[in-house]
Design an enzyme around this catalytic site. Sequence first.
Site, PDB file in Angstrom:
ATOM      1  CE1 TYR A 139      44.610  72.472  76.681  1.00  0.00           C
ATOM      2  CE2 TYR A 139      42.478  72.275  75.358  1.00  0.00           C
ATOM      3  CZ  TYR A 139      43.903  71.940  75.251  1.00  0.00           C
ATOM      4  OH  TYR A 139      44.867  71.190  74.722  1.00  0.00           O
ATOM      5  CB  SER A 190      44.243  72.545  71.263  1.00  0.00           C
ATOM      6  OG  SER A 190      42.822  71.877  71.310  1.00  0.00           O
TER       7      SER A 190
END
Length: 259
Positions: free
Chosen positions: A157, A144
Amino acid sequence: MRTADTQAARTRTAVVTGASSGIGAATARALAREGFEVVLTARRADRLEAVAKEIRNDGGMVQVFPLDVTDREAVLAFAAQFPACDVLVNNAGGAYGTEHIENADPGDWRSMYEVNVIGALHMTQALLPALKASGDGVVVVISSTASFTCYEGGGGYSAAKHGAHVLAETLRLEVCGEALRVVEIAPGMVHTEEFSLNRYRGDLNRADAVYAGVPDPLVADDVADVVTWAVTRPPHVNIDLLVVRPRAQAAQHKVHRIT
Protein backbone atom coordinates in the site's frame (compact mmCIF):
# COMPACT_ATOMS: atom_id res chain seq x y z
CA MET A 1 -21.78 30.74 3.41
CA ARG A 2 -21.28 30.80 -0.36
CA THR A 3 -19.10 33.54 -1.80
CA ALA A 4 -19.33 35.08 -5.25
CA ASP A 5 -16.52 32.76 -6.33
CA THR A 6 -18.37 29.62 -5.30
CA GLN A 7 -21.54 30.91 -6.90
CA ALA A 8 -19.57 31.28 -10.14
CA ALA A 9 -18.55 27.65 -9.83
CA ARG A 10 -22.16 26.48 -10.36
CA THR A 11 -21.52 25.55 -14.01
CA ARG A 12 -18.13 23.93 -13.42
CA THR A 13 -17.74 20.18 -13.86
CA ALA A 14 -15.95 17.89 -11.41
CA VAL A 15 -15.18 14.24 -12.17
CA VAL A 16 -14.77 12.08 -9.07
CA THR A 17 -13.43 8.53 -9.29
CA GLY A 18 -14.25 5.91 -6.69
CA ALA A 19 -17.42 7.89 -6.02
CA SER A 20 -19.62 4.96 -4.97
CA SER A 21 -18.69 5.13 -1.29
CA GLY A 22 -16.39 6.61 1.35
CA ILE A 23 -14.26 9.63 0.51
CA GLY A 24 -15.32 9.66 -3.13
CA ALA A 25 -19.04 9.77 -2.39
CA ALA A 26 -18.54 12.40 0.32
CA THR A 27 -16.42 14.53 -2.02
CA ALA A 28 -19.04 14.35 -4.75
CA ARG A 29 -21.73 15.48 -2.33
CA ALA A 30 -19.56 18.33 -1.04
CA LEU A 31 -18.64 19.58 -4.52
CA ALA A 32 -22.28 19.43 -5.59
CA ARG A 33 -23.22 21.60 -2.61
CA GLU A 34 -20.66 24.14 -3.85
CA GLY A 35 -22.42 24.33 -7.21
CA PHE A 36 -20.32 21.92 -9.28
CA GLU A 37 -21.96 19.51 -11.67
CA VAL A 38 -20.42 16.29 -10.44
CA VAL A 39 -19.68 13.27 -12.59
CA LEU A 40 -19.63 10.09 -10.53
CA THR A 41 -17.46 7.18 -11.64
CA ALA A 42 -16.82 3.80 -10.04
CA ARG A 43 -17.39 0.16 -10.92
CA ARG A 44 -20.61 -0.36 -8.92
CA ALA A 45 -23.48 1.17 -10.84
CA ASP A 46 -26.06 0.57 -8.12
CA ARG A 47 -23.98 2.38 -5.50
CA LEU A 48 -23.36 5.27 -7.87
CA GLU A 49 -27.07 5.66 -8.48
CA ALA A 50 -27.70 5.76 -4.72
CA VAL A 51 -25.16 8.57 -4.29
CA ALA A 52 -26.59 10.41 -7.30
CA LYS A 53 -30.08 10.21 -5.81
CA GLU A 54 -28.83 11.84 -2.60
CA ILE A 55 -27.23 14.66 -4.59
CA ARG A 56 -30.33 15.24 -6.71
CA ASN A 57 -32.54 15.26 -3.62
CA ASP A 58 -30.27 17.97 -2.25
CA GLY A 59 -30.74 20.03 -5.41
CA GLY A 60 -27.38 19.18 -6.95
CA MET A 61 -26.40 18.46 -10.54
CA VAL A 62 -24.98 15.00 -11.18
CA GLN A 63 -24.16 12.48 -13.89
CA VAL A 64 -23.37 8.80 -13.41
CA PHE A 65 -20.84 6.77 -15.41
CA PRO A 66 -19.92 3.24 -14.25
CA LEU A 67 -16.19 2.95 -14.99
CA ASP A 68 -13.16 0.86 -14.12
CA VAL A 69 -10.22 3.27 -14.07
CA THR A 70 -7.78 0.42 -14.78
CA ASP A 71 -9.45 -0.15 -18.17
CA ARG A 72 -7.68 2.34 -20.42
CA GLU A 73 -10.01 1.98 -23.42
CA ALA A 74 -13.06 2.53 -21.19
CA VAL A 75 -11.43 5.61 -19.65
CA LEU A 76 -10.63 7.09 -23.07
CA ALA A 77 -14.22 6.49 -24.22
CA PHE A 78 -15.48 8.14 -21.06
CA ALA A 79 -13.24 11.19 -21.43
CA ALA A 80 -14.30 11.70 -25.04
CA GLN A 81 -17.73 12.68 -23.73
CA PHE A 82 -16.28 15.61 -21.78
CA PRO A 83 -14.72 18.31 -23.94
CA ALA A 84 -14.94 20.53 -20.86
CA CYS A 85 -13.79 19.52 -17.40
CA ASP A 86 -12.70 21.73 -14.54
CA VAL A 87 -11.78 19.35 -11.72
CA LEU A 88 -10.61 15.75 -11.63
CA VAL A 89 -10.50 14.04 -8.24
CA ASN A 90 -8.40 10.88 -8.49
CA ASN A 91 -9.82 9.08 -5.48
CA ALA A 92 -10.25 5.49 -6.71
CA GLY A 93 -7.92 3.26 -4.72
CA GLY A 94 -7.73 0.71 -1.99
CA ALA A 95 -5.53 -1.49 0.17
CA TYR A 96 -5.44 -5.27 0.04
CA GLY A 97 -3.73 -7.42 2.63
CA THR A 98 -1.52 -6.79 5.65
CA GLU A 99 1.08 -9.51 5.20
CA HIS A 100 4.76 -8.76 5.71
CA ILE A 101 6.85 -8.64 2.55
CA GLU A 102 8.10 -12.18 3.20
CA ASN A 103 4.56 -13.52 2.74
CA ALA A 104 2.91 -10.83 0.63
CA ASP A 105 0.85 -11.79 -2.40
CA PRO A 106 2.31 -10.17 -5.53
CA GLY A 107 -1.23 -10.08 -6.93
CA ASP A 108 -2.30 -7.78 -4.11
CA TRP A 109 0.62 -5.45 -4.80
CA ARG A 110 -0.16 -5.44 -8.52
CA SER A 111 -3.85 -4.70 -7.90
CA MET A 112 -3.03 -1.83 -5.55
CA TYR A 113 -0.60 -0.31 -8.04
CA GLU A 114 -3.04 -0.70 -10.92
CA VAL A 115 -5.89 1.16 -9.24
CA ASN A 116 -3.98 3.71 -7.13
CA VAL A 117 -1.37 4.69 -9.72
CA ILE A 118 -2.18 3.44 -13.22
CA GLY A 119 -5.86 4.26 -12.78
CA ALA A 120 -4.99 7.81 -11.78
CA LEU A 121 -2.59 8.01 -14.75
CA HIS A 122 -5.31 6.86 -17.16
CA MET A 123 -7.82 9.41 -15.88
CA THR A 124 -5.34 12.26 -15.76
CA GLN A 125 -4.01 11.65 -19.27
CA ALA A 126 -7.48 11.25 -20.74
CA LEU A 127 -8.93 14.41 -19.19
CA LEU A 128 -5.85 16.62 -19.30
CA PRO A 129 -6.80 18.37 -22.57
CA ALA A 130 -10.23 19.28 -21.19
CA LEU A 131 -8.75 20.36 -17.87
CA LYS A 132 -6.22 22.63 -19.59
CA ALA A 133 -8.90 24.04 -21.88
CA SER A 134 -11.00 25.09 -18.89
CA GLY A 135 -8.56 27.89 -18.09
CA ASP A 136 -8.33 26.81 -14.45
CA GLY A 137 -8.21 23.04 -14.32
CA VAL A 138 -7.49 21.23 -11.07
CA VAL A 139 -6.15 17.69 -10.74
CA VAL A 140 -6.55 16.27 -7.24
CA VAL A 141 -4.73 13.12 -6.17
CA ILE A 142 -5.88 11.44 -2.97
CA SER A 143 -2.76 9.76 -1.65
CA SER A 144 -2.14 8.86 1.99
CA THR A 145 0.24 9.51 4.85
CA ALA A 146 1.36 5.96 3.98
CA SER A 147 2.88 7.46 0.82
CA PHE A 148 5.79 8.84 2.85
CA THR A 149 5.75 6.73 6.03
CA CYS A 150 6.23 2.96 5.80
CA TYR A 151 5.03 0.48 8.38
CA GLU A 152 5.07 -3.26 8.89
CA GLY A 153 2.51 -5.04 6.76
CA GLY A 154 1.92 -1.97 4.65
CA GLY A 155 4.63 -2.32 2.04
CA GLY A 156 2.39 -2.78 -0.97
CA TYR A 157 0.00 0.00 0.00
CA SER A 158 2.82 2.42 0.85
CA ALA A 159 4.50 1.64 -2.47
CA ALA A 160 1.28 2.30 -4.39
CA LYS A 161 0.48 5.51 -2.56
CA HIS A 162 4.06 6.70 -2.99
CA GLY A 163 3.49 6.17 -6.69
CA ALA A 164 0.40 8.37 -6.49
CA HIS A 165 2.42 11.01 -4.64
CA VAL A 166 5.11 10.92 -7.34
CA LEU A 167 2.48 11.24 -10.08
CA ALA A 168 1.15 14.42 -8.49
CA GLU A 169 4.56 15.90 -7.77
CA THR A 170 5.91 15.19 -11.26
CA LEU A 171 2.80 16.44 -13.05
CA ARG A 172 3.02 19.70 -11.11
CA LEU A 173 6.55 20.20 -12.40
CA GLU A 174 5.62 19.33 -15.96
CA VAL A 175 2.64 21.70 -16.24
CA CYS A 176 4.26 24.62 -14.46
CA GLY A 177 3.29 27.79 -16.33
CA GLU A 178 0.02 26.34 -17.64
CA ALA A 179 -3.50 27.04 -16.38
CA LEU A 180 -3.58 23.87 -14.33
CA ARG A 181 -3.25 23.22 -10.61
CA VAL A 182 -2.17 19.89 -9.12
CA VAL A 183 -3.29 19.20 -5.56
CA GLU A 184 -2.36 16.24 -3.38
CA ILE A 185 -4.37 15.41 -0.28
CA ALA A 186 -2.76 12.87 2.06
CA PRO A 187 -5.21 11.61 4.70
CA GLY A 188 -4.18 9.71 7.78
CA MET A 189 -6.60 7.56 9.76
CA VAL A 190 -10.05 7.81 8.15
CA HIS A 191 -12.89 5.60 9.35
CA THR A 192 -14.97 4.65 6.31
CA GLU A 193 -17.34 1.76 5.83
CA GLU A 194 -15.16 -0.29 3.47
CA PHE A 195 -11.45 0.58 3.49
CA SER A 196 -10.23 -1.56 6.40
CA LEU A 197 -12.84 -4.24 5.73
CA ASN A 198 -11.42 -4.73 2.23
CA ARG A 199 -7.88 -4.66 3.53
CA TYR A 200 -8.62 -7.40 6.06
CA ARG A 201 -10.48 -9.44 3.43
CA GLY A 202 -13.89 -9.06 5.07
CA ASP A 203 -12.78 -9.76 8.66
CA LEU A 204 -15.01 -7.30 10.52
CA ASN A 205 -13.35 -7.83 13.90
CA ARG A 206 -9.88 -7.01 12.58
CA ALA A 207 -11.21 -4.05 10.61
CA ASP A 208 -12.97 -2.62 13.67
CA ALA A 209 -9.81 -3.08 15.77
CA VAL A 210 -8.01 -0.50 13.62
CA TYR A 211 -10.19 2.25 15.08
CA ALA A 212 -10.84 0.73 18.52
CA GLY A 213 -10.44 3.28 21.27
CA VAL A 214 -9.48 6.10 18.89
CA PRO A 215 -11.42 9.21 19.88
CA ASP A 216 -12.88 10.85 16.78
CA PRO A 217 -10.97 9.42 13.83
CA LEU A 218 -11.45 11.30 10.60
CA VAL A 219 -14.51 10.43 8.55
CA ALA A 220 -15.04 10.75 4.80
CA ASP A 221 -16.75 14.14 5.15
CA ASP A 222 -13.61 15.58 6.78
CA VAL A 223 -11.49 14.71 3.76
CA ALA A 224 -14.21 15.86 1.37
CA ASP A 225 -14.24 19.24 3.13
CA VAL A 226 -10.49 19.58 2.60
CA VAL A 227 -10.73 18.63 -1.08
CA THR A 228 -13.53 21.13 -1.66
CA TRP A 229 -11.59 23.90 0.09
CA ALA A 230 -8.48 23.19 -1.99
CA VAL A 231 -10.21 23.24 -5.39
CA THR A 232 -12.18 26.41 -4.61
CA ARG A 233 -9.11 28.54 -3.86
CA PRO A 234 -8.45 31.41 -6.30
CA PRO A 235 -6.78 30.26 -9.54
CA HIS A 236 -3.36 31.58 -8.51
CA VAL A 237 -3.36 29.53 -5.26
CA ASN A 238 -2.15 25.93 -5.46
CA ILE A 239 -2.35 23.63 -2.44
CA ASP A 240 0.60 21.42 -3.34
CA LEU A 241 0.33 18.87 -0.52
CA LEU A 242 -2.03 18.86 2.42
CA VAL A 243 -1.68 16.25 5.16
CA VAL A 244 -4.82 15.74 7.23
CA ARG A 245 -4.96 13.50 10.29
CA PRO A 246 -7.23 13.19 13.30
CA ARG A 247 -5.93 14.92 16.40
CA ALA A 248 -5.47 11.49 17.99
CA GLN A 249 -2.93 10.47 15.35
CA ALA A 250 0.48 12.12 15.46
CA ALA A 251 2.08 9.64 13.05
CA GLN A 252 1.47 6.20 11.54
CA HIS A 253 2.68 4.53 14.74
CA LYS A 254 1.59 7.20 17.23
CA VAL A 255 -2.14 6.95 17.86
CA HIS A 256 -3.89 7.89 21.10
CA ARG A 257 -6.43 5.28 22.18
CA ILE A 258 -8.80 5.32 25.11
CA THR A 259 -8.66 2.03 27.00
